[in-house]
Scaffold this motif. Structure first.
Motif, mmCIF file in Angstrom:
data_model
loop_
_atom_site.group_PDB
_atom_site.id
_atom_site.type_symbol
_atom_site.label_atom_id
_atom_site.label_comp_id
_atom_site.label_asym_id
_atom_site.label_seq_id
_atom_site.Cartn_x
_atom_site.Cartn_y
_atom_site.Cartn_z
ATOM 1 N N LEU A 69 0.871 4.256 -2.763
ATOM 2 C CA LEU A 69 0.653 5.644 -2.366
ATOM 3 C C LEU A 69 1.869 6.518 -2.698
ATOM 4 N N LEU B 76 -7.270 10.463 -6.665
ATOM 5 C CA LEU B 76 -6.240 9.676 -5.981
ATOM 6 C C LEU B 76 -6.850 8.476 -5.262
ATOM 7 N N LEU B 77 -7.973 8.696 -4.593
ATOM 8 C CA LEU B 77 -8.647 7.584 -3.914
ATOM 9 C C LEU B 77 -9.135 6.547 -4.927
ATOM 10 N N ALA B 78 -9.632 7.026 -6.075
ATOM 11 C CA ALA B 78 -10.084 6.101 -7.121
ATOM 12 C C ALA B 78 -8.909 5.295 -7.659
ATOM 13 N N GLY C 201 -8.260 14.922 -5.396
ATOM 14 C CA GLY C 201 -8.146 14.010 -4.255
ATOM 15 C C GLY C 201 -9.035 12.790 -4.426
ATOM 16 N N VAL C 202 -10.239 13.014 -4.955
ATOM 17 C CA VAL C 202 -11.128 11.882 -5.272
ATOM 18 C C VAL C 202 -10.462 10.972 -6.301
ATOM 19 N N TRP D 171 -6.116 4.558 -6.056
ATOM 20 C CA TRP D 171 -5.665 3.631 -5.005
ATOM 21 C C TRP D 171 -6.576 2.405 -4.957
ATOM 22 N N SER D 172 -7.882 2.630 -4.856
ATOM 23 C CA SER D 172 -8.816 1.502 -4.785
ATOM 24 C C SER D 172 -8.812 0.711 -6.095
ATOM 25 N N GLN E 22 0.827 -1.211 0.000
ATOM 26 C CA GLN E 22 0.000 0.000 0.000
ATOM 27 C C GLN E 22 0.859 1.257 0.000
ATOM 28 N N CYS F 11 -2.827 3.682 -12.075
ATOM 29 C CA CYS F 11 -2.673 5.056 -11.591
ATOM 30 C C CYS F 11 -2.462 6.026 -12.749
#
Length: 381
Positions: A35, A335-337, A332-333, A339-340, A31, A313
């Motif tokens: 990141l 980045l979360l997308a 930021g959304v 990552w998941s 992880q 990514c």
């Protein structure tokens, strides 16, 4: 392997106990690597950094040393596989090296091709230095051989260097086991191989690891890998406690000297990881809770996540650059997308690419072994 009974998701199952700590470390390190690459590469992080600037700076800089956890675990598990008691000798070194290549390279090559396509697609939506130039045939061939770094080719995907280094380290260990075994006449000497590895750790940490020109070669990373080897041998429950501590000190002393000579946070992390594995790395934990099922599952797919996360990514970066506002919250959304999406892609890649390729390579190896057994031998003269 010990088997325990457990109830997972409402259904009674018999699940094997696993190296829970190792899976936890692998899952966590994977992880952090994802990141780190999200914070380091791509325009989304540039826009979203203002939300948590200190966190983004730490992820972009310091989080990359999480790869040391993989290096130490790699040595720990290589010792378990190749020389569980620390004795030198390897009857079939070329076959052992081939098995490692067959495990690492096929999914790596598949992920590399995905990265090539992702770069071409992302280039249609954005212009950014995280996009690789179109790959050449010679560049792809060097990747297939895991020699891209040695031959001076740019990596198609972030983290590709690690796969090549892992293979080099494993091959180096096999050669050392074979060579020391031959020199010693394959006598059962449990101290000889640890002494050789301790010498290798010393050379690596006090010389090679201080020179970045060596960072495409196994010797640069052997200090961390060797710490993992020594942690496995020292944690052998058949050893007397005093002997176990002495073995571990043989590994830690050059690490301490290396840190005194020039402090490197990556080496400090490797030493701490080796100590943790020495104390608890062999412990197996029953997979009878949802938490440990998730941790073991994340550890199982960590290599696939490592391989496939960069093209995912890259594509999410390109999509949010092309179609989403440049405001920090939107990015930021993204980045979360990313990552998941990397975790989901890693799970799918493991199931449909890594695992089938592993079974295929194992089947081919078994067929070659059977054919070798049944080949007629020449008559003695």
């Amino acid at each position: 392997m010990k088997v325990v009974a457990g109830t997972v998701a409402g259904a009674s199952k018999t699940l094997p106990a696993q190296f829970g700590l190792i899976n936890l470390l692998k899952a966590g390190a994977a992880q952090l690597i994802v990141l780190h690459h999200l914070a380091f590469y791509g325009p989304m992080a540039d826009h979203a950094r203002v939300i948590f600037p200190a966190l983004f700076d730490w992820l972009a800089d310091s989080a990359r040393i999480a790869v040391q956890v993989f290096l130490v675990i790699g040595g720990f598990l290589a010792a378990k596989s190749l020389a569980p008691s620390g004795q030198a000798g390897c009857a079939t070194p070329l076959r052992a090296i081939w098995r490692r290549y067959a495990k690492l390279a096929p999914p790596f090559v598949a992920a590399t091709l995905v990265a090539v396509l992702a770069s071409l697609w992302a280039a249609e939506w954005m212009t950014h230095d995280s996009i690789s130039a179109p790959a050449t045939l010679s560049q792809l061939g060097a990747h297939v051989l895991l020699l891209h770094g040695v031959l001076g080719y740019a990596s198609v995907s972030a983290g590709a260097w690690y796969v090549a280094i892992d293979f080099q380290l494993y091959a180096l260990l096999v050669v050392l086991l074979w060579l020391v075994g031959r020199v010693s006449g394959n006598r059962q000497q449990q101290w000889l191989m640890p002494l050789v590895v301790a010498a290798g750790i010393t050379l690596s940490l006090l010389h090679f690891n201080l020179d970045a020109d060596w960072d495409n070669w196994a010797l640069y990373f052997f200090g961390s890998y060797g710490l993992g080897l020594m942690a496995w041998w020292a944690s052998d429950p058949r050893r007397k406690p005093g002997m176990a501590v002495m073995l571990m000190m043989m590994a830690l002393l050059p690490a301490v000297l290396g840190l005194l000579l020039e402090f490197r946070s990556r080496i400090a992390l490797a030493a701490v990881t080796a100590c943790v594995l020495f104390l608890w790395g062999r412990g197996k934990i029953a997979s009878d809770s949802r938490a440990w099922v998730a941790i073991n599952g994340m550890g199982k797919i960590s290599y696939s996540v490592f391989l496939i996360h960069f093209p995912v990514c890259l594509l999410v970066n390109a999509a949010f650059t092309r179609f989403a506002p440049a405001e920090p919250e939107w990015q930021g959304v993204g980045l979360l997308a990313a990552w998941s999406g990397s975790l989901l892609a890693g799970a799918l890649f493991h199931r449909w690419v890594e695992a089938p390729l592993s079974r295929l390579m194992q089947f081919v190896a078994e067929q070659l072994a059977v054919r070798d057994v049944h080949m007629p031998r020449p008559l003695p003269r």
